[in-house]
Design a protein around this motif. Structure first.
Motif, mmCIF file in Angstrom:
data_model
loop_
_atom_site.group_PDB
_atom_site.id
_atom_site.type_symbol
_atom_site.label_atom_id
_atom_site.label_comp_id
_atom_site.label_asym_id
_atom_site.label_seq_id
_atom_site.Cartn_x
_atom_site.Cartn_y
_atom_site.Cartn_z
ATOM 1 N N LEU A 377 55.404 48.775 -21.957
ATOM 2 C CA LEU A 377 56.567 49.659 -21.923
ATOM 3 C C LEU A 377 57.826 48.910 -22.386
ATOM 4 O O LEU A 377 58.643 49.450 -23.138
ATOM 5 C CB LEU A 377 56.778 50.197 -20.508
ATOM 6 N N CYS A 378 57.955 47.675 -21.933
ATOM 7 C CA CYS A 378 59.106 46.860 -22.309
ATOM 8 C C CYS A 378 59.111 46.577 -23.810
ATOM 9 O O CYS A 378 60.159 46.634 -24.463
ATOM 10 C CB CYS A 378 59.101 45.549 -21.521
ATOM 11 N N ILE A 379 57.933 46.291 -24.375
ATOM 12 C CA ILE A 379 57.840 46.025 -25.816
ATOM 13 C C ILE A 379 58.273 47.254 -26.609
ATOM 14 O O ILE A 379 59.023 47.153 -27.589
ATOM 15 C CB ILE A 379 56.409 45.600 -26.195
ATOM 16 N N CYS A 380 57.800 48.421 -26.193
ATOM 17 C CA CYS A 380 58.171 49.662 -26.888
ATOM 18 C C CYS A 380 59.677 49.901 -26.825
ATOM 19 O O CYS A 380 60.317 50.197 -27.846
ATOM 20 C CB CYS A 380 57.435 50.859 -26.276
ATOM 21 N N ALA A 381 60.249 49.794 -25.622
ATOM 22 C CA ALA A 381 61.687 50.022 -25.462
ATOM 23 C C ALA A 381 62.487 49.004 -26.255
ATOM 24 O O ALA A 381 63.511 49.339 -26.879
ATOM 25 C CB ALA A 381 62.054 49.954 -23.981
ATOM 26 N N THR A 382 62.032 47.757 -26.262
ATOM 27 C CA THR A 382 62.730 46.703 -27.005
ATOM 28 C C THR A 382 62.685 46.978 -28.496
ATOM 29 O O THR A 382 63.682 46.810 -29.209
ATOM 30 C CB THR A 382 62.099 45.333 -26.705
ATOM 31 N N TYR A 383 61.503 47.402 -28.972
ATOM 32 C CA TYR A 383 61.369 47.664 -30.414
ATOM 33 C C TYR A 383 62.272 48.811 -30.847
ATOM 34 O O TYR A 383 62.936 48.738 -31.892
ATOM 35 C CB TYR A 383 59.923 47.995 -30.766
ATOM 36 N N ILE A 384 62.308 49.880 -30.057
ATOM 37 C CA ILE A 384 63.151 51.035 -30.386
ATOM 38 C C ILE A 384 64.618 50.627 -30.442
ATOM 39 O O ILE A 384 65.355 50.994 -31.360
ATOM 40 C CB ILE A 384 62.921 52.170 -29.369
ATOM 41 N N ALA A 385 65.059 49.828 -29.454
ATOM 42 C CA ALA A 385 66.439 49.349 -29.446
ATOM 43 C C ALA A 385 66.705 48.415 -30.619
ATOM 44 O O ALA A 385 67.759 48.477 -31.265
ATOM 45 C CB ALA A 385 66.728 48.631 -28.130
ATOM 46 N N SER A 386 65.734 47.557 -30.932
ATOM 47 C CA SER A 386 65.885 46.600 -32.022
ATOM 48 C C SER A 386 66.016 47.322 -33.363
ATOM 49 O O SER A 386 66.817 46.931 -34.219
ATOM 50 C CB SER A 386 64.686 45.656 -32.064
ATOM 51 N N ARG A 387 65.236 48.371 -33.523
ATOM 52 C CA ARG A 387 65.284 49.116 -34.783
ATOM 53 C C ARG A 387 66.644 49.777 -34.982
ATOM 54 O O ARG A 387 67.166 49.840 -36.097
ATOM 55 C CB ARG A 387 64.173 50.162 -34.810
ATOM 56 N N ARG A 388 67.236 50.263 -33.899
ATOM 57 C CA ARG A 388 68.577 50.846 -33.996
ATOM 58 C C ARG A 388 69.602 49.772 -34.378
ATOM 59 O O ARG A 388 70.472 49.992 -35.210
ATOM 60 C CB ARG A 388 68.982 51.484 -32.674
ATOM 61 N N TYR A 406 58.804 57.397 -35.573
ATOM 62 C CA TYR A 406 58.282 58.299 -34.532
ATOM 63 C C TYR A 406 57.162 57.705 -33.677
ATOM 64 O O TYR A 406 57.058 58.020 -32.491
ATOM 65 C CB TYR A 406 57.781 59.601 -35.180
ATOM 66 N N LEU A 407 56.326 56.833 -34.228
ATOM 67 C CA LEU A 407 55.189 56.311 -33.456
ATOM 68 C C LEU A 407 55.608 55.524 -32.213
ATOM 69 O O LEU A 407 54.982 55.683 -31.157
ATOM 70 C CB LEU A 407 54.282 55.452 -34.347
ATOM 71 N N PRO A 408 56.633 54.661 -32.267
ATOM 72 C CA PRO A 408 57.024 53.953 -31.038
ATOM 73 C C PRO A 408 57.389 54.901 -29.901
ATOM 74 O O PRO A 408 57.060 54.647 -28.736
ATOM 75 C CB PRO A 408 58.233 53.121 -31.489
#
Length: 463
Positions: A377-388, A406-408
């Motif tokens: 869950l942390c990896i997903c949230a981190t990736y989404i924030a990082s992409r922004r 969309y996949l994340p």
């Protein structure tokens, strides 16, 4: 405000690409595959293949996100460092300490498990003596140099991979009717005993939770990337092959098992691989599998000492843990972190000698049993924030996440669904509650640390 040393400052970049790739493979293949898969098969039937396939797809996508983060900025703290950067110090501290806690518990458990297996192979020595021997040797290996850890893990992984490949080869030969003195069952076991889902979808959902946690360990390669000679190339090569490894080692071997054995046979619950070899008349099947499982256990023990020590090191370097954990020896080893992780194992060995350890182990294992979903869950949230945050950057990352728009988010929703499923499962409700309690304490500590650091920074006069 705590002084922060640059991450990886004195660590040695001694792990080559071949070793890092093999560490990634070893992280996928654990003792749970050889032993724990039996209960999942007995609960869900032949349809367990679908659980391994679909759950494996989720893990592949999570690891793809982590690969993009890691190849963009290879760091020993891996997802903990990225969470601290993208979500805030509270997130990096929380997930880092929960992850370290998990591996310290694992070190303790695997030391005793390895001693118990070795005692079956050689009853002359008690379990605690074998456990003490294994733990002492592997602690020494991890204290010597990172190259020592990498060499041991390379050979551990090679043994596991060879065992799986040989098992699948023998199984395919038996399925095709090419194995001597054995009549191929065709699809009788796969489809003829109630179909793929003899007990319906509910047991498959419950079994999927067990399967999900068996994949944990793949992230180890990104932690080791901080000490790799060529981290970007090595992580990219290793992560790109995760999909193939999951399909071959997990789905392939499970397909062999449920094709050759009735899913409801008594032998399959104890050890499906041993049961298959016995069915085919392989002499010494139990001894062979015990030796392979022992290798998997020692590999996990070795990885646990490494993972916990490097995560503790990264936390200390960011000022999110005690400073001594961030010190390294002349050979570039965070010795205090290695010893801290090993202490959990030595305490377990002492308890195994003096006291009955069932209740203590049950609590420790349950309280770390859902850490995988917390980390993912942390990896997903981190990736989404990082992409922004990287939206304006022009340079393309060395590894790109598929369907990054969309996949994340879809995977994040899926992981939340898995947590919900754990809350309703009788076998998973307690581990979820205990892990949630440990995680809540870590998050509270993270928030307090972040607030204290912010106040300290505000008190420093501007230049």
């Amino acid at each position: 405000m705590p002084t922060t040393i640059p991450l990886g400052g004195n660590l040695k970049h001694s792990i080559n690409t071949r070793q890092l790739t093999m560490i990634g493979i070893g992280g996928v293949i654990g003792a749970g595959l050889f032993v724990g898969s039996g209960k999942a098969i007995a609960a869900a039937g032949p349809g367990i293949i679908l659980a391994y396939l679909l759950t494996g797809l989720v893990v592949i996508l999570v690891m793809r996100m982590l690969a993009e983060l890691s190849t963009t900025s290879p760091e020993t703290g891996s997802f903990s460092s990225y969470a601290s950067r993208e979500l805030g110090p509270w997130a990096g501290l929380s997930v880092g300490w929960v992850y370290s806690y998990h591996w310290c518990v694992t070190v303790a458990f695997e030391a005793i498990a390895g001693g118990a297996i070795a005692n079956q192979l050689c009853p002359a020595l008690p379990t605690w003596a074998f456990a003490l021997l294994f733990l002492s040797v592997l602690t020494g290996v991890n204290l010597a140099a990172v190259s020592s850890f990498a060499r041991f893990e390379f050979w551990f992984a090679l043994i596991k991979v060879t065992a799986i490949v040989v098992f699948i080869g023998i199984g395919v030969a038996a399925i095709c009717g090419a194995f001597p003195d054995y009549t191929a069952p065709g699809t009788a076991n796969l489809l003829g005993r109630g179909g793929l889902l003899p007990n319906g979808l509910a047991p498959l959902s419950a079994a999927s939770l067990t399967v999900f946690f068996s994949y944990f360990g793949t992230e180890l390669v990104t932690i080791a990337a901080g000490e790799a000679a060529d981290p970007v190339h090595a992580v990219r090569a290793s992560m790109r092959s995760v999909a193939g490894r999951i399909l071959i080692f997990y789905v392939g071997s499970m397909l062999v098992v449920v094709t050759l054995l009735p899913w409801d046979s008594a032998e399959i619950t104890e050890s499906p691989y041993t049961a298959v070899l016995n069915q085919l008349g392989i002499p010494g099947a139990r001894t062979i599998m015990n030796a392979i499982v022992l290798t998997a256990v020692l590999s996990c023990l070795n990885s646990g000492l490494y993972s916990a020590s490097r995560m503790l090191f990264a936390l200390a370097q960011r000022g999110e843990g005690p400073r001594p954990l961030g010190r390294v020896t002349r050979s570039g080893v965070p010795a205090t972190g290695v010893l801290a992780a090993a202490c959990a194992g030595f305490l377990a060995v002492a308890a195994n000698y003096f006291l009955p350890t069932g209740a203590v182990f049950s609590f420790l294992l349950s309280s770390s049993g859902a850490v995988a979903v917390i980390v993912y869950l942390c990896i997903c949230a981190t990736y989404i924030a990082s992409r922004r945050h990287r939206a304006a950057a022009s340079a393309a990352p060395p590894v790109r996440m598929w369907g990054a728009a969309y996949l994340p988010h879809l995977i994040l929703i899926t992981l939340v669904g898995i947590v919900a499923g754990m809350a309703f499962g009788s076998d998973t409700r307690t581990p979820l509650a205990l892990t949630a309690a440990v995680t809540t304490l870590a998050v509270a500590a993270g928030l307090l640390h972040q607030r204290h650091a912010a106040k300290a920074a505000a008190m420093i006069p501007a230049k």
